[in-house]
Design a protein around this motif. Structure first.
Motif, PDB file in Angstrom:
ATOM      1  N   LEU A   1       8.817  15.406  -2.109  1.00 42.10           N
ATOM      2  CA  LEU A   1       7.795  14.521  -1.556  1.00 42.10           C
ATOM      3  C   LEU A   1       8.483  13.248  -1.084  1.00 42.10           C
ATOM      4  O   LEU A   1       9.521  12.854  -1.643  1.00 42.10           O
ATOM      5  N   ARG A   2       7.875  12.607  -0.101  1.00 42.27           N
ATOM      6  CA  ARG A   2       8.370  11.320   0.366  1.00 42.27           C
ATOM      7  C   ARG A   2       7.239  10.301   0.259  1.00 42.27           C
ATOM      8  O   ARG A   2       6.212  10.443   0.921  1.00 42.27           O
ATOM      9  N   LEU A   3       7.438   9.311  -0.587  1.00 43.38           N
ATOM     10  CA  LEU A   3       6.474   8.234  -0.731  1.00 43.38           C
ATOM     11  C   LEU A   3       6.823   7.094   0.228  1.00 43.38           C
ATOM     12  O   LEU A   3       8.000   6.820   0.475  1.00 43.38           O
ATOM     13  N   SER A   4       5.786   6.446   0.717  1.00 45.08           N
ATOM     14  CA  SER A   4       5.956   5.273   1.566  1.00 45.08           C
ATOM     15  C   SER A   4       5.195   4.106   0.965  1.00 45.08           C
ATOM     16  O   SER A   4       4.175   4.294   0.296  1.00 45.08           O
ATOM     17  N   CYS A   5       5.693   2.921   1.217  1.00 46.76           N
ATOM     18  CA  CYS A   5       5.017   1.706   0.770  1.00 46.76           C
ATOM     19  C   CYS A   5       5.049   0.717   1.932  1.00 46.76           C
ATOM     20  O   CYS A   5       6.120   0.223   2.296  1.00 46.76           O
ATOM     21  N   ALA A   6       3.878   0.473   2.496  1.00 48.61           N
ATOM     22  CA  ALA A   6       3.771  -0.443   3.626  1.00 48.61           C
ATOM     23  C   ALA A   6       3.422  -1.833   3.113  1.00 48.61           C
ATOM     24  O   ALA A   6       2.509  -1.998   2.304  1.00 48.61           O
ATOM     25  N   ALA A   7       4.154  -2.818   3.592  1.00 51.39           N
ATOM     26  CA  ALA A   7       3.971  -4.196   3.142  1.00 51.39           C
ATOM     27  C   ALA A   7       3.428  -5.062   4.264  1.00 51.39           C
ATOM     28  O   ALA A   7       3.800  -4.901   5.431  1.00 51.39           O
ATOM     29  N   SER A   8       2.548  -5.967   3.894  1.00 51.93           N
ATOM     30  CA  SER A   8       2.051  -6.951   4.854  1.00 51.93           C
ATOM     31  C   SER A   8       2.876  -8.219   4.713  1.00 51.93           C
ATOM     32  O   SER A   8       3.558  -8.426   3.713  1.00 51.93           O
ATOM     33  N   GLY A   9       2.799  -9.069   5.715  1.00 53.88           N
ATOM     34  CA  GLY A   9       3.497 -10.343   5.616  1.00 53.88           C
ATOM     35  C   GLY A   9       4.814 -10.340   6.367  1.00 53.88           C
ATOM     36  O   GLY A   9       5.471  -9.312   6.499  1.00 53.88           O
ATOM     37  N   ARG A  10       5.198 -11.505   6.846  1.00 54.25           N
ATOM     38  CA  ARG A  10       6.402 -11.623   7.660  1.00 54.25           C
ATOM     39  C   ARG A  10       7.656 -11.816   6.840  1.00 54.25           C
ATOM     40  O   ARG A  10       8.735 -11.862   7.388  1.00 54.25           O
TER      41      ARG A  10
ATOM     42  N   TYR B   1       8.821  -8.431 -11.291  1.00 55.68           N
ATOM     43  CA  TYR B   1       8.296  -8.189  -9.949  1.00 55.68           C
ATOM     44  C   TYR B   1       7.035  -9.012  -9.720  1.00 55.68           C
ATOM     45  O   TYR B   1       6.218  -9.184 -10.623  1.00 55.68           O
ATOM     46  N   ASP B   2       6.911  -9.501  -8.500  1.00 58.59           N
ATOM     47  CA  ASP B   2       5.871 -10.470  -8.181  1.00 58.59           C
ATOM     48  C   ASP B   2       4.605  -9.836  -7.608  1.00 58.59           C
ATOM     49  O   ASP B   2       3.509 -10.375  -7.792  1.00 58.59           O
ATOM     50  N   TYR B   3       4.753  -8.747  -6.893  1.00 54.18           N
ATOM     51  CA  TYR B   3       3.606  -8.101  -6.242  1.00 54.18           C
ATOM     52  C   TYR B   3       3.675  -6.598  -6.478  1.00 54.18           C
ATOM     53  O   TYR B   3       4.770  -6.012  -6.506  1.00 54.18           O
ATOM     54  N   TRP B   4       2.484  -5.989  -6.583  1.00 47.82           N
ATOM     55  CA  TRP B   4       2.370  -4.565  -6.870  1.00 47.82           C
ATOM     56  C   TRP B   4       1.358  -3.905  -5.949  1.00 47.82           C
ATOM     57  O   TRP B   4       0.363  -4.527  -5.557  1.00 47.82           O
ATOM     58  N   GLY B   5       1.621  -2.628  -5.637  1.00 48.58           N
ATOM     59  CA  GLY B   5       0.641  -1.824  -4.930  1.00 48.58           C
ATOM     60  C   GLY B   5      -0.334  -1.192  -5.909  1.00 48.58           C
ATOM     61  O   GLY B   5      -0.227  -1.386  -7.127  1.00 48.58           O
ATOM     62  N   GLN B   6      -1.255  -0.407  -5.368  1.00 51.99           N
ATOM     63  CA  GLN B   6      -2.297   0.191  -6.201  1.00 51.99           C
ATOM     64  C   GLN B   6      -1.879   1.535  -6.786  1.00 51.99           C
ATOM     65  O   GLN B   6      -2.544   2.058  -7.682  1.00 51.99           O
ATOM     66  N   GLY B   7      -0.805   2.103  -6.284  1.00 48.85           N
ATOM     67  CA  GLY B   7      -0.275   3.351  -6.829  1.00 48.85           C
ATOM     68  C   GLY B   7      -0.711   4.580  -6.062  1.00 48.85           C
ATOM     69  O   GLY B   7      -1.751   4.589  -5.408  1.00 48.85           O
ATOM     70  N   THR B   8       0.102   5.630  -6.152  1.00 49.13           N
ATOM     71  CA  THR B   8      -0.222   6.923  -5.561  1.00 49.13           C
ATOM     72  C   THR B   8       0.159   8.010  -6.567  1.00 49.13           C
ATOM     73  O   THR B   8       1.218   7.944  -7.195  1.00 49.13           O
ATOM     74  N   GLN B   9      -0.710   9.007  -6.709  1.00 53.52           N
ATOM     75  CA  GLN B   9      -0.525  10.044  -7.722  1.00 53.52           C
ATOM     76  C   GLN B   9       0.447  11.110  -7.229  1.00 53.52           C
ATOM     77  O   GLN B   9       0.307  11.632  -6.114  1.00 53.52           O
ATOM     78  N   VAL B  10       1.405  11.444  -8.070  1.00 54.59           N
ATOM     79  CA  VAL B  10       2.315  12.560  -7.835  1.00 54.59           C
ATOM     80  C   VAL B  10       2.149  13.542  -8.990  1.00 54.59           C
ATOM     81  O   VAL B  10       2.284  13.166 -10.152  1.00 54.59           O
ATOM     82  N   THR B  11       1.833  14.787  -8.652  1.00 52.60           N
ATOM     83  CA  THR B  11       1.663  15.822  -9.659  1.00 52.60           C
ATOM     84  C   THR B  11       2.599  16.979  -9.334  1.00 52.60           C
ATOM     85  O   THR B  11       2.555  17.521  -8.220  1.00 52.60           O
ATOM     86  N   VAL B  12       3.437  17.345 -10.306  1.00 50.19           N
ATOM     87  CA  VAL B  12       4.395  18.431 -10.123  1.00 50.19           C
ATOM     88  C   VAL B  12       3.998  19.571 -11.053  1.00 50.19           C
ATOM     89  O   VAL B  12       3.974  19.398 -12.273  1.00 50.19           O
ATOM     90  N   SER B  13       3.671  20.705 -10.471  1.00 51.11           N
ATOM     91  CA  SER B  13       3.244  21.851 -11.271  1.00 51.11           C
ATOM     92  C   SER B  13       4.447  22.732 -11.608  1.00 51.11           C
ATOM     93  O   SER B  13       5.396  22.841 -10.837  1.00 51.11           O
ATOM     94  N   SER B  14       4.376  23.375 -12.766  1.00 52.21           N
ATOM     95  CA  SER B  14       5.487  24.234 -13.205  1.00 52.21           C
ATOM     96  C   SER B  14       5.309  25.660 -12.741  1.00 52.21           C
ATOM     97  O   SER B  14       4.272  26.042 -12.233  1.00 52.21           O
TER      98      SER B  14
ATOM     99  N   VAL C   1       0.850  -1.187   0.000  1.00 51.62           N
ATOM    100  CA  VAL C   1       0.000   0.000   0.000  1.00 51.62           C
ATOM    101  C   VAL C   1       0.889   1.240   0.000  1.00 51.62           C
ATOM    102  O   VAL C   1       1.625   1.482   0.962  1.00 51.62           O
ATOM    103  N   GLU C   2       0.782   2.027  -1.080  1.00 53.10           N
ATOM    104  CA  GLU C   2       1.563   3.253  -1.192  1.00 53.10           C
ATOM    105  C   GLU C   2       0.815   4.431  -0.566  1.00 53.10           C
ATOM    106  O   GLU C   2      -0.417   4.451  -0.542  1.00 53.10           O
TER     107      GLU C   2
END
Length: 124
Positions: A18-27, A111-124, A5-6
């Protein structure tokens, strides 16, 4: 099975950070190499950065080298992407992914597993 989950995306002005995070489940998070990818509208998903299971090795796309930093905290089952000096061309949906292997790889099909994504928008 690993669920990812991003978070941390948003709107930022050019030159900002910006700082993105990706939290993973599972041991077994610490046994996966992790990667960040991005996909802009009308374009293919592209590799951004990868980090080894231990965090000791990293690999970056030329377009982000020197501006982005990937890191991980295995105790928190989280991988991060610190993005500095952002440019409008960095605008995309950013995805984290997990690769069951020792090598740092850049192909989306490796890659075996993927998150759903998070939008990053950079304005000029």
């Amino acid at each position: 099975q690993v669920q990812l989950v991003e978070s941390g995306g948003g709107l930022v002005q050019a030159g900002g950070s910006l700082r993105l995070s990706c939290a993973a489940s599972g041991r077994t998070f610490s046994s996966y190499a992790m990667g960040w990818f991005r996909q802009a509208p009308g374009k293919e998903r592209e590799f951004v950065a990868a980090i080894s299971w231990s965090g000791g090795s990293t690999y970056y796309a030329d377009s982000v080298k020197g501006r982005f930093t990937i890191s991980r905290d295995n105790a928190k089952n989280t991988v991060y992407l610190q993005m500095n000096s952002l440019k409008p061309e960095d605008t995309a949906v950013y995805y984290c992914a997990a690769h069951r292997g020792l090598l740092l790889v850049a192909g989306t099909n490796e890659y075996d597993y993927w998150g759903q994504g998070t939008q990053v928008t950079v304005s000029s």
